[in-house]
Design a protein around this motif. Structure first.
Motif, PDB file in Angstrom:
ATOM      1  N   ASN B 393     -16.288 -18.036  36.013  1.00  0.00           N
ATOM      2  CA  ASN B 393     -15.191 -17.070  35.903  1.00  0.00           C
ATOM      3  C   ASN B 393     -14.988 -16.250  37.167  1.00  0.00           C
ATOM      4  O   ASN B 393     -13.952 -15.624  37.336  1.00  0.00           O
ATOM      5  N   TYR B 394     -16.007 -16.195  38.004  1.00  0.00           N
ATOM      6  CA  TYR B 394     -15.903 -15.393  39.216  1.00  0.00           C
ATOM      7  C   TYR B 394     -16.160 -16.269  40.440  1.00  0.00           C
ATOM      8  O   TYR B 394     -15.249 -16.829  41.005  1.00  0.00           O
ATOM      9  N   HIS B 395     -17.435 -16.352  40.826  1.00  0.00           N
ATOM     10  CA  HIS B 395     -17.756 -17.178  41.987  1.00  0.00           C
ATOM     11  C   HIS B 395     -18.785 -18.230  41.597  1.00  0.00           C
ATOM     12  O   HIS B 395     -19.789 -17.911  40.977  1.00  0.00           O
ATOM     13  N   GLU B 396     -18.511 -19.447  42.026  1.00  0.00           N
ATOM     14  CA  GLU B 396     -19.410 -20.540  41.669  1.00  0.00           C
ATOM     15  C   GLU B 396     -20.710 -20.473  42.462  1.00  0.00           C
ATOM     16  O   GLU B 396     -21.751 -20.931  42.022  1.00  0.00           O
ATOM     17  N   TYR B 397     -20.628 -19.872  43.657  1.00  0.00           N
ATOM     18  CA  TYR B 397     -21.788 -19.904  44.546  1.00  0.00           C
ATOM     19  C   TYR B 397     -22.862 -18.885  44.155  1.00  0.00           C
ATOM     20  O   TYR B 397     -22.613 -17.966  43.390  1.00  0.00           O
ATOM     21  N   CYS B 398     -24.053 -19.089  44.707  1.00  0.00           N
ATOM     22  CA  CYS B 398     -25.166 -18.157  44.550  1.00  0.00           C
ATOM     23  C   CYS B 398     -25.085 -17.162  45.702  1.00  0.00           C
ATOM     24  O   CYS B 398     -24.872 -17.551  46.841  1.00  0.00           O
ATOM     25  N   SER B 399     -25.248 -15.878  45.413  1.00  0.00           N
ATOM     26  CA  SER B 399     -25.128 -14.870  46.469  1.00  0.00           C
ATOM     27  C   SER B 399     -26.416 -14.697  47.285  1.00  0.00           C
ATOM     28  O   SER B 399     -26.521 -13.771  48.103  1.00  0.00           O
ATOM     29  N   ASN B 400     -27.368 -15.542  47.052  1.00  0.00           N
ATOM     30  CA  ASN B 400     -28.569 -15.625  47.907  1.00  0.00           C
ATOM     31  C   ASN B 400     -29.518 -14.440  47.875  1.00  0.00           C
ATOM     32  O   ASN B 400     -30.707 -14.613  47.735  1.00  0.00           O
ATOM     33  N   VAL B 401     -28.986 -13.240  48.102  1.00  0.00           N
ATOM     34  CA  VAL B 401     -29.898 -12.106  48.306  1.00  0.00           C
ATOM     35  C   VAL B 401     -30.148 -11.287  47.049  1.00  0.00           C
ATOM     36  O   VAL B 401     -31.079 -10.492  47.015  1.00  0.00           O
ATOM     37  N   CYS B 402     -29.359 -11.452  45.991  1.00  0.00           N
ATOM     38  CA  CYS B 402     -29.463 -10.538  44.840  1.00  0.00           C
ATOM     39  C   CYS B 402     -30.806 -10.666  44.135  1.00  0.00           C
ATOM     40  O   CYS B 402     -31.368  -9.663  43.698  1.00  0.00           O
ATOM     41  N   CYS B 403     -31.345 -11.883  44.022  1.00  0.00           N
ATOM     42  CA  CYS B 403     -32.654 -12.027  43.377  1.00  0.00           C
ATOM     43  C   CYS B 403     -33.659 -11.166  44.093  1.00  0.00           C
ATOM     44  O   CYS B 403     -34.404 -10.404  43.481  1.00  0.00           O
ATOM     45  N   MET B 404     -33.641 -11.280  45.421  1.00  0.00           N
ATOM     46  CA  MET B 404     -34.660 -10.579  46.192  1.00  0.00           C
ATOM     47  C   MET B 404     -34.473  -9.074  46.159  1.00  0.00           C
ATOM     48  O   MET B 404     -35.428  -8.324  45.999  1.00  0.00           O
ATOM     49  N   TYR B 405     -33.206  -8.595  46.295  1.00  0.00           N
ATOM     50  CA  TYR B 405     -33.085  -7.131  46.261  1.00  0.00           C
ATOM     51  C   TYR B 405     -33.261  -6.607  44.843  1.00  0.00           C
ATOM     52  O   TYR B 405     -33.689  -5.473  44.642  1.00  0.00           O
ATOM     53  N   SER B 406     -32.996  -7.441  43.818  1.00  0.00           N
ATOM     54  CA  SER B 406     -33.250  -7.006  42.443  1.00  0.00           C
ATOM     55  C   SER B 406     -34.748  -6.829  42.219  1.00  0.00           C
ATOM     56  O   SER B 406     -35.182  -5.896  41.539  1.00  0.00           O
TER      57      SER B 406
END
Ligand SMILES: Cc1cc2nc3c(=O)[nH]c(=O)nc-3n(C[C@H](O)[C@H](O)[C@H](O)COP(=O)(O)OP(=O)(O)OC[C@H]3O[C@@H](n4cnc5c(N)ncnc54)[C@H](O)[C@@H]3O)c2cc1C
Ligand code: SF4
Ligand code: SF4
Lengths: 183, 645
Positions: B393-406
């Motif tokens: 529904n938004y973006h198909e891609y992985c934003s890469n950094v969110c796992c790590m900053y989460s």
């Protein structure tokens, strides 16, 4: 519809967007019908009406011009020139009795490999329904010498019958007879 | 008669697996003008090129066709090979039987026929090729970097240290970008400002760097080696020469607005510096809100400024500069989670990760306290990964950094508040050096990991409720918490489309800037001399952005230190004896390269300005214009032959 008929489609693709888009389709191993044969030009603005007519004259069943999306032209505005030139060309093609589905202008960017597949597939289907284009050469054998690459004079113009030089290369209105029927 | 050699490449099985290369070779051998046709495993390899060079010298070839991959890939390689054998590099034509044939065609028969057609076209065309001489232009020894985030800062410093002048243009009142807003950085947890501020100061003090803040690039003309760029200095309403940054104005301004830097959690004055370590440390007036601009009243800052630096009449200023090369490092934005079902904008205790960064920061709006709206400490906090990323529904891609900053935020919240912390994730992507170790550490600290996307945020009994499908338990769950933190997708900036047109950069389907080659040219763009670095190309963390900034700097240093660039010899010419002087070509040229000679009454092309697009050629009703390498007879011959098979 003749199932065995494999139309030949000549594509004029600009180097920066559409040719790169076709390369991407390849790199991504997308499959599309082998009917498209691409001639590279630096800009879609380079495509002269003569070249489109030449393609039809030499046996193309369809012609596709593809450039960068409006606003994205590598040469700033070349594709706008194409955009403005094409309606005139379409009228000329209609006068030659060439069905509008045989000619297309489209915008394919460097990342739109998928769009190329879609455009080619559609065009091939539509042209298969129309059947082979009889070809100016076949229909007007007397023009054949003027349409062959061999008679092209340096500078690019093609001598028209009667000695006058014209970039269209084929005289107009009298050739309508025998054209395809279309709306 | 031309003496043509045709070389059909197998490219291992890339071509030979689908195209009958022997049949194409035999077909080519029979074409007019062809003296020799060969097929070979890898034409681009040294032995492949040797084969060609030997034939050129021993058989006296004067034209070469290589049927292999895209000319966009190896044309320069084969041109050099020709030159190695004493032949002009432009006496080459490539037939693209890999990208345009073997990789896209099903069936050997169809592929082979198409390959023959392309080869036939190339052979006919190459016979009409003419030797062309490359031209050179001097390079303006100065670079432009656009965007003062960490990627742009790194690039500017490296070029400046390399001894060249750099102009750094930043849209905001201060450089620093998103990194300036972060509290700590994963996985080492060093303080973001502590590592960023020294670099910002170095930029301000570097003798080779000219800083344009609160500025934007308006226009780019010219080409590699010589870009002419117009930069707009937006009116700050503060005279930068007079202002000493004493702070009297912003401490005395009686009005406030939400602080952009604090992501709306705190307030700033209407004359302000965005954050205490701002570079430059000089304020700007928010003209949209300033009372003086709205109603003519107030003017407190002007009355109190000890140096008379406040200038309400200041106008935007346009500056023109020339540059040899450009780096665009304009970064990213975050998806607005208010569009989704996560309660953002509806419940005050639903925050974005960047808001939490500001809250955790000691100089942030809450003085470093993680608190809910009434000032209390949360007992339970949920962090929702992949908000708008990996989502159709938004973006198909992985934003890469969110796992790590989460993970980082989970650690920091736990450390500061002792709250129960729940991370709702789809997968944990801890891909970098020491990242997996950091993930293990956070797990051992007692942070809960729930494998399931936080689908919706609601409320019950005054607490927030995160709903999700726990995919490990195979169960629907509702987890009550006091604070929800959303990790929104990194996305292309809203002005990416505008910038792509100003700089001639293409964009990929996700909206980010497109590199020239996904693997081999990650920093180049379709426009020679324009490079990209950092998160404007796609989601990236700081180490990757820094590496790209430095890499782009290397590209620029290469250009600037070479001192000259080769310019393609593909340019337009006018055949004066044919030109009728109609001037149809003049307005067509996007570069004003065609002019009319009043004396000879014919058009003339300025080769230094011409880029060889050929648009004028197609417009000339007399057929007087032509463009080298793409002359009309060449193209017509190719058309005829490509269709003959
Ligand atoms: C919540 C959160 C936490 C994060 N934590 C970490 C972390 O702990 N560790 C880590 O490695 N990464 C982290 N990141 C990622 C980090 O923010 C990015 O990797 C980094 O900021 C990318 O730098 P950049 O210079 O490419 O872009 P940006 O930081 O976006 O900088 C771009 C700059 O260009 C300017 N600009 C934009 N448009 C224009 C224009 N038209 N003209 C002039 N200037 C313009 C902008 O104002 C900005 O200053 C985090 C990201 C988020 C959202
Ligand atoms: S004029 Fe008044 S409102 Fe405007 S910035 Fe100065 S003090 Fe603030
Ligand atoms: S080829 Fe293109 S750039 Fe060159 S003169 Fe013609 S229109 Fe201008």
């Amino acid at each position: 519809m003749n199932q065995d008929f494999e139309p030949k489609i000549l594509g004029f693709f600009c180097n920066w967007c559409s040719y790169a888009g076709a390369d991407l389709a390849g790199v991504s191993r997308l499959k599309y019908p082998a009917n498209l044969r691409i001639v590279r030009v630096m800009c879609s603005g380079r495509v002269e009406p003569t070249m489109v007519l030449k393609a039809f004259a030499c046996g193309a069943d369809g012609v596709l011009i593809s450039g960068c999306h409006p606003g994205d032209c590598h040469y700033q505005q070349g594709n706008y020139k194409t955009l403005r030139r094409v309606p005139l060309l379409e009228r000329t093609l209609a006068q030659f009795g060439i069905h509008p589905a045989r000619f297309r202008l489209t915008w394919i960017s460097a990342n739109e490999g998928q769009k190329l597949v879609q455009v080619v597939t559609e065009m091939v289907e539509e042209i298969k329904k129309l059947g082979p284009f009889p070809g100016t050469r076949a229909r007007f054998p007397e023009l054949a010498p003027h349409l062959s690459g061999a008679t092209v004079i340096p500078g690019g113009a093609i001598p028209a019958p009667g000695g006058a030089t014209t970039t269209v290369g084929v005289p107009g209105a009298t050739l309508v007879a025998g054209g395809e029927t279309h709306d | 008669m031309a003496r043509i050699g045709v070389y059909v490449c197998h490219c291992g099985t890339n071509i030979a697996g689908t195209v009958d290369v022997a049949a194409v070779r035999d077909f080519a051998a029979a074409l007019p003008g062809v003296v020799v046709a060969r097929d070979y495993q890898y034409m681009c390899s040294d032995p492949g090129q040797d084969l060609m060079r030997k034939d050129i010298t021993q058989m006296g070839l004067d034209r070469v066709v290589v049927a292999s991959c895209s000319p966009r890939m190896h044309e320069p390689t084969f041109r050099r090979a020709l030159e190695g054998a004493g032949l002009n590099g432009y006496l080459l034509e490539m037939a693209n039987i890999r990208e345009h044939v073997s990789w896209v065609t099903a069936g050997v028969a169809a592929a082979t026929r198409k390959a023959k057609a392309l080869v036939a076209g190339a052979v006919r065309r190459v016979a009409l090729h003419q030797p062309l001489e490359e031209r050179y232009a001097d390079v303006t020894p100065q670079a432009l970097v656009v965007g003062g985030g960490i990627a742009g800062i790194e690039a500017a410093l490296k070029i400046a240290d390399g001894g060249f002048r750099v102009h750094l243009v930043e849209k905001e009142p201060s450089i620093g970008g998103q990194m300036a807003k972060l509290d700590k950085t994963f996985p080492t947890l060093d303080c973001s400002a502590c590592i960023l501020t020294p670099k910002m100061v170095a930029v301000a003090q570097h003798p080779n760097i000219v800083l344009h803040t609160y500025s934007e690039v308006e226009r780019v003309d010219g080409f590699v080696g010589n870009f002419r760029v117009t930069i707009r200095h937006k009116a700050r309403s503060v005279d930068m020469q007079k202002c000493t940054g004493c702070g009297t104005c912003w401490s005395k301004c009686p009005y406030t607005a939400p602080s952009e830097f604090d992501e709306g959690l705190g307030k700033r004055k209407l004359i302000y510096i965005p954050f205490p370590q701002a570079v430059p440390n000089k304020p700007v007036i928010d003209r949209e809100r300033c009372v003086k601009f709205r109603s003519g009243k107030c003017g407190a800052c002007q009355k109190l400024c000890p140096t008379g630096a406040i200038d309400f009449t200041q106008q935007d200023e346009l500056v023109e500069e020339s540059f040899g090369a450009i780096i665009v490092a304009t970064g990213y934005s975050l998806l607005d989670p208010g569009r989704g079902p996560w309660g953002y904008g509806r419940y005050p205790n639903v925050l974005t990760a960047l808001q939490l960064e500001r809250m955790i920061n000691a100089s942030g709006p809450t003085g470093g306290h993680v608190q809910v709206q009434d000032g209390g400490t949360p007992r339970a906090v949920a962090i929702l990964h992949c908000i708008g990323s990996r989502d159709q529904n938004y973006h198909e891609y992985c934003s890469n950094v969110c796992c790590m900053y989460s993970l980082k935020l989970a650690h920091l919240v736990k450390e500061k508040t002792g709250a129960e912390v729940y991370n709702f994730y789809i997968d944990i992507r801890a891909f970098g050096k020491a990242y997996e170790e950091f993930y293990n550490r956070v797990q051992n600290e007692g942070v809960y990991f729930i494998r399931g996307k936080g689908a919706e945020v609601g409320s019950r009994d005054g607490r927030l409720l995160v709903r999700c499908e726990d995919t490990l338990l195979g169960k629907y769950r509702e987890v009550p918490v006091d604070m929800v933190v959303l990790s929104p997708a990194m996305e292309a900036r809203p002005d990416a489309s505008h910038l792509s047109q100003v700089f001639g950069i293409q964009r990929s389907a996700d909206g980010f800037f497109l590199e020239a080659h996904a693997k081999l040219e990650p920093l180049k763009t379709a426009t020679d001399g324009v490079f990209i670095a950092g998160a404007c190309q796609g989601p990236k963390d700081i180490p990757y952005s820094v590496a790209q900034g430095a890499g782009a700097a290397a590209e620029v240093l290469r250009l600037l230190s070479a001192g000259r660039v080769t310019i393609s010899p593909v340019v337009a010419q006018v055949a004066a004896e044919i030109c009728s002087g109609c001037r149809a070509c003049l307005p067509i040229c996007p570069y004003n390269a065609v002019s009319y000679d009043e004396v000879t009454k014919v058009a003339r092309v300025n080769e230094a300005l011409c880029k060889g697009c050929g648009t004028c050629v197609a417009a000339c009703p007399s057929g007087a214009l032509s463009v080298s390498h793409f002359r009309t007879p060449q193209v017509l011959a190719q058309i005829e032959e490509v269709l003959a098979v």
